[in-house]
Design a protein around this motif. Structure first.
Motif, mmCIF file in Angstrom:
data_model
loop_
_atom_site.group_PDB
_atom_site.id
_atom_site.type_symbol
_atom_site.label_atom_id
_atom_site.label_comp_id
_atom_site.label_asym_id
_atom_site.label_seq_id
_atom_site.Cartn_x
_atom_site.Cartn_y
_atom_site.Cartn_z
ATOM 1 N N GLN A 149 3.080 0.873 -10.846
ATOM 2 C CA GLN A 149 1.917 0.722 -9.950
ATOM 3 C C GLN A 149 0.974 -0.518 -10.241
ATOM 4 O O GLN A 149 1.230 -1.156 -11.296
ATOM 5 C CB GLN A 149 0.923 2.035 -10.142
ATOM 6 C CG GLN A 149 1.483 3.326 -9.753
ATOM 7 C CD GLN A 149 1.543 3.468 -8.336
ATOM 8 O OE1 GLN A 149 0.556 3.222 -7.363
ATOM 9 N NE2 GLN A 149 2.517 4.364 -7.776
ATOM 10 N N ASP B 252 0.817 -1.249 0.015
ATOM 11 C CA ASP B 252 0.083 -0.043 0.025
ATOM 12 C C ASP B 252 0.938 1.156 0.030
ATOM 13 O O ASP B 252 1.876 1.315 0.739
ATOM 14 C CB ASP B 252 -0.971 0.131 1.128
ATOM 15 C CG ASP B 252 -2.052 1.028 1.016
ATOM 16 O OD1 ASP B 252 -1.726 2.240 1.135
ATOM 17 O OD2 ASP B 252 -3.400 0.589 1.074
ATOM 18 N N ALA B 253 0.625 2.310 -0.943
ATOM 19 C CA ALA B 253 1.322 3.382 -0.927
ATOM 20 C C ALA B 253 1.600 4.005 0.326
ATOM 21 O O ALA B 253 2.542 4.796 0.458
ATOM 22 C CB ALA B 253 0.780 4.273 -1.851
ATOM 23 N N ARG B 254 0.899 4.019 1.280
ATOM 24 C CA ARG B 254 1.027 4.754 2.543
ATOM 25 C C ARG B 254 2.065 4.208 3.302
ATOM 26 O O ARG B 254 2.690 4.929 4.282
ATOM 27 C CB ARG B 254 -0.430 4.719 3.255
ATOM 28 C CG ARG B 254 -0.981 3.475 3.678
ATOM 29 C CD ARG B 254 -2.318 3.576 4.472
ATOM 30 N NE ARG B 254 -2.929 2.073 4.616
ATOM 31 C CZ ARG B 254 -3.727 2.084 5.282
ATOM 32 N NH1 ARG B 254 -4.283 3.043 6.349
ATOM 33 N NH2 ARG B 254 -4.605 0.936 5.421
ATOM 34 N N PHE B 255 2.148 2.926 3.084
ATOM 35 C CA PHE B 255 3.436 2.388 3.826
ATOM 36 C C PHE B 255 4.762 2.473 3.072
ATOM 37 O O PHE B 255 5.810 1.807 3.616
ATOM 38 C CB PHE B 255 2.914 0.670 4.375
ATOM 39 C CG PHE B 255 1.644 0.645 5.083
ATOM 40 C CD1 PHE B 255 1.681 1.161 6.170
ATOM 41 C CD2 PHE B 255 0.773 -0.096 4.512
ATOM 42 C CE1 PHE B 255 0.420 1.124 6.823
ATOM 43 C CE2 PHE B 255 -0.362 -0.299 5.230
ATOM 44 C CZ PHE B 255 -0.504 0.401 6.501
ATOM 45 N N PRO C 46 6.996 4.822 2.846
ATOM 46 C CA PRO C 46 8.070 5.349 3.699
ATOM 47 C C PRO C 46 8.688 4.533 4.578
ATOM 48 O O PRO C 46 9.847 4.685 4.805
ATOM 49 C CB PRO C 46 7.145 6.587 4.256
ATOM 50 C CG PRO C 46 6.291 6.749 3.283
ATOM 51 C CD PRO C 46 5.788 5.807 2.783
ATOM 52 N N ARG D 55 -1.821 -0.357 -5.108
ATOM 53 C CA ARG D 55 -0.719 -0.632 -4.571
ATOM 54 C C ARG D 55 0.497 -0.264 -5.257
ATOM 55 O O ARG D 55 0.380 0.010 -6.553
ATOM 56 C CB ARG D 55 -0.322 -2.230 -4.243
ATOM 57 C CG ARG D 55 -1.676 -2.680 -3.085
ATOM 58 C CD ARG D 55 -1.298 -3.945 -2.674
ATOM 59 N NE ARG D 55 -1.454 -4.951 -3.783
ATOM 60 C CZ ARG D 55 -1.492 -6.206 -3.623
ATOM 61 N NH1 ARG D 55 -1.056 -6.751 -2.525
ATOM 62 N NH2 ARG D 55 -1.511 -7.146 -4.823
#
Length: 318
Positions: free
Chosen positions: A260, A240-243, A245, A264
């Motif tokens: 992409q 998932d993009a939010r994880f 970092p 995800r």
């Protein structure tokens, strides 16, 4: 440490008014490229140092030749001590030099300069870790580098086997709290972890140092080679993009976004072994999907079976 070179370069400029990178290199016994970078660092920090091209040119300190620091204005003095303050926080000799430099300033600037020195603290310890002190042998090794004298080292290798060798010290590097010595040996240039040096005897024998040796450039080469060795195996993962970092914080420069896939991100991560990748990803559970290679998927499956075998039945009750 580069901070002492920057002070030396500034004082030389004040004494002469104008110097070339070659002249600075000769005075400080460094390469011309390093001298040029030091002058550019002073200029970038806000010190009034400017290059003058053409015949008879060089680098000049605006305002002409000076014998002390009284020519600096308030902003320039703050810039200088912000630049040098963190470097002196753990070095008594450099701290003493900074205090002497502050006393050389006009009285109206001293309070701001002192505040600038105290404005930044360098803390090399991570959260939950103890402070990492420089190895006790650092002073001897540093003196050997500066005085260009050979050193007899007793060194403990990875397997714990101790060896003795005489080396030509070329420079010291602080890599995230771990010190390394770059040195010439009979087998060529080598890099030694200073915390594995069990003894160091500075000799009276002159050390050999290439005239064009540039410590910064050479360390960049060492890092590039080491990073290449550490990334011999790669894996493609979906997350998932939010994880992303957090994943990057785990793999550093060995995490690359390559596309992409629905909602995800498709990324490539790398390490020196498939097992190392699997161990870093195991704690993510189903939050990360390993697409390839099969070797990493197999390692994750093995780790999962080990954990299931130990914990699936719950704790034993007496």
């Amino acid at each position: 440490m580069r901070a002492d070179r920057l002070v030396a370069a500034l004082l030389l400029l004040q004494a002469r008014g104008r110097v070339t990178a070659f002249e600075l290199a000769e005075e400080l016994e460094i390469s011309v490229a390093t001298a040029r970078r030091d002058l550019e660092a002073l200029s970038a920090a806000g010190i009034p140092v400017y290059p003058q091209p053409g015949r008879g040119g060089g680098w000049s300190l605006v305002g002409g030749a000076r014998t002390d620091l009284s020519g600096l204005n308030a902003a320039e003095s703050q810039a200088l001590f912000l630049l040098l303050g963190p470097a002196g926080s753990g070095d008594p000799e450099l701290s003493s030099a900074l205090r002497k430099l502050i006393r050389a300033l006009p009285a109206t600037f001293r309070s701001d300069a002192e505040a600038a020195v105290r404005a930044v603290v360098s803390d090399s310890a991570g959260w939950g870790e103890q402070d990492r002190e420089p190895p006790a042998l650092m002073r001897s090794l540093r003196n050997a580098v500066v005085r260009r004298l050979k050193v007899r080292l007793e060194y403990s290798g990875r397997g714990g086997r101790s060896t003795e060798r005489t080396v030509d010290p070329l420079g010291l590097v602080d890599k995230d709290g771990v010190w390394y010595l770059l040195a010439g040996t009979e087998a060529g240039q080598r890099t030694f972890r200073v915390d594995r040096v069990t003894s160091a005897e500075v000799t009276d024998l002159p050390a050999q140092r290439p005239d064009d040796f540039d410590l910064s450039a050479e360390w960049s080469r060492v890092v590039a080679e080491m990073e290449q060795r550490r990334s011999l195996v790669s894996a493609v993962v979906l997350i998932d993009a939010r994880f992303l970092p957090v994943l990057r914080s785990h793999f550093g420069r060995h995490c690359e976004v390559i596309g992409q896939d629905g909602g995800r991100v498709r990324a490539r991560v790398a390490a020196h072994m498939a097992r190392s990748i699997a161990e870093r990803l195991a704690g993510w559970g189903a939050m990360v999907e390993v697409v390839e290679p099969e070797s990493v998927r197999a390692e994750l499956a093995r780790i999962g079976l080990e954990l299931t075998g130990r914990y699936a039945k719950g704790p034993d009750v007496a």
